[in-house]
Design an enzyme around this catalytic site. Sequence first.
Site, PDB file in Angstrom:
ATOM      1  N   ASP A  55       0.764  -1.244   0.000  1.00 29.56           N
ATOM      2  CA  ASP A  55       0.000   0.000   0.000  1.00 29.56           C
ATOM      3  C   ASP A  55       0.800   1.303   0.000  1.00 29.56           C
ATOM      4  OD1 ASP A  55      -1.939  -1.908   0.221  1.00 29.56           O
ATOM      5  OD2 ASP A  55      -3.110  -0.838   1.707  1.00 29.56           O
ATOM      6  N   GLU A  88      -7.014   3.620   8.110  1.00 24.69           N
ATOM      7  CA  GLU A  88      -8.003   2.966   7.254  1.00 24.69           C
ATOM      8  C   GLU A  88      -9.092   2.345   8.120  1.00 24.69           C
ATOM      9  OE1 GLU A  88      -5.345   1.657   3.379  1.00 24.69           O
ATOM     10  OE2 GLU A  88      -6.090   0.119   4.746  1.00 24.69           O
ATOM     11  N   SER A 102      -9.640   1.282   3.314  1.00 23.33           N
ATOM     12  CA  SER A 102      -8.893   0.303   2.534  1.00 23.33           C
ATOM     13  C   SER A 102      -9.474   0.255   1.132  1.00 23.33           C
ATOM     14  CB  SER A 102      -9.025  -1.071   3.193  1.00 23.33           C
ATOM     15  OG  SER A 102      -8.732  -2.101   2.281  1.00 23.33           O
TER      16      SER A 102
END
Length: 552
Positions: free
Chosen positions: A120, A442, A468
């Site tokens: 990420d 998130e 997310s």
Amino acid sequence: MKSDLIKKGIERAPHRSLLKASGFTDEELQRPIIGIANAFNEIVPGHVHLRQIVEAVKAGVRMAGGTPMEFGVIGVCDGVAMNHDGMKYSLVSREIIADSVEIMARAHAFDALVLVPNCDKIVPGMLMAALRLDIPAIFISGGPMLTGTFKGKRVNLISVFEAIGQVKRGEMSADDLCALEEEACPTCGSCAGMFTANSMNCLTEALGLGLPGHGTIPAVSSARIRLAKQAGMKIIELLKKKITPRKIATKEAFKNAIAVDMALGCSTNTVLHLPAIAREAGIDLSLKLFDEISRKTPCLCHLIPSGPYSLADLHEAGGIQAVMAELAKAGLINKKAKTVTGKTVGDNIKKVVVKDYQVINPIDQPYRPEGGIAILWGNLAPEGAVVKASAVAPEMMHHEGPARVFEAEEEAYEAILAQKIRPGDVIVIRYEGPKGGPGMREMLSPTSAIIGMGLGRSVALLTDGRFSGGTQGACVGHISPEAAEGGPIALVKEGDLIEIDIPNRRLVLKVDEGELEKRRQKWTPPQKKLSGVLARYAKLVTSGAKGAVLEE
């Protein structure tokens, strides 16, 4: 060559002596020195195999006449960090990754870079560094994970998050949940859907900084190893031709990436990362630009989590190059943009065709007429908010309901699982923004719990935090200004009516301005005891609407 600073002339005898202590020969030191940024660790499933990828890169560099020098880069697994204080450190790591790559490249005078991320924050962090340094660079990701199978159905990480709510409702047994967790993540690679990691890897390819296939070739495929060798060879060509990231990642290239973003239905985190990356090259990507491109770019794909198709399916259908070719039919792609292939986008897609129109819809028969992401404005989000419109149920595209206010993610999560949330409610989670969290956590656990509890078609969630890429439902994040800065989300009270109107891009708190002003006069920011990197980050970080970049 830049590396002459550490290896040429009698004055650099000490430097050469140190490099020889590391095992390098005079012959190796006479060649271009290529830094290899390896984000390997034994925690992140998207990174556990990166040593193999890096060895292939090194082979390619050597075949083309260069000398690779590998160094390490940190990486947080967002899934493991989810729903506890660990998630406060994930976005923070993006800045540290960018800084660490800059430090290593400048300190050791690398001639060029091959950057090997996968998950990420590692991808955007390395992209930020590449544009900041502006020396020849190329990306080769670790690739996506395959989906698993459970009771005859495809499953992935999000299946496990959502199953927790199903267990709480009595729709799944604890034993089945244990069996599911064994099957959901069957291989190495970035989690198997158009979540943030795969979104950013696909957009790296669309931006022109990764070779065709970069975003979609599965992690376990031999084609990924071959692509890594090709990337190692290609970096020497880029160095010889003096092609640097800023010559590739122009404003037009970023527009191409945003168009692909909208066509794929990518993670809302792309709206946080792309502006931060562009800023390193002096390019401004406003939220208005994202929305303008979204309104004219159809969503061509129905990928996990909003649809049934995986990254492997997308790859078999033609991958990112096929998506760009389809968009180009409607003039939505600038074909003159340069890429690390040494050719233009137009050259790259000239002979590309879509191999499966179920996975990549035809441009004249899109999954949705507008892009996957929408930007909302209103008195609750004067600077904007972000929603993954392609993952919202039709009946939730316009929703009005009473606010259920929570001061932290954990409070909301507990309330959802305890069945304290009712159909029609609008959950508000605040003080989770860049400064307020700090770290803009998130919210995959509460959003998945909403789905698992059967509320995905009747309950909305708003936050100044983020989501997310695995989130689905009417979930609006990045609300700016955030609560910790005194944004209107800080003034919401339990029961206030909130209207979400995605087609018309509106997010409205239905409380008159006079009442809001009274609340504003009484508001004081909560004080959190912070230390270490979080304290420094909270002082320097800017709004989510600006990419949560740090102040200069």
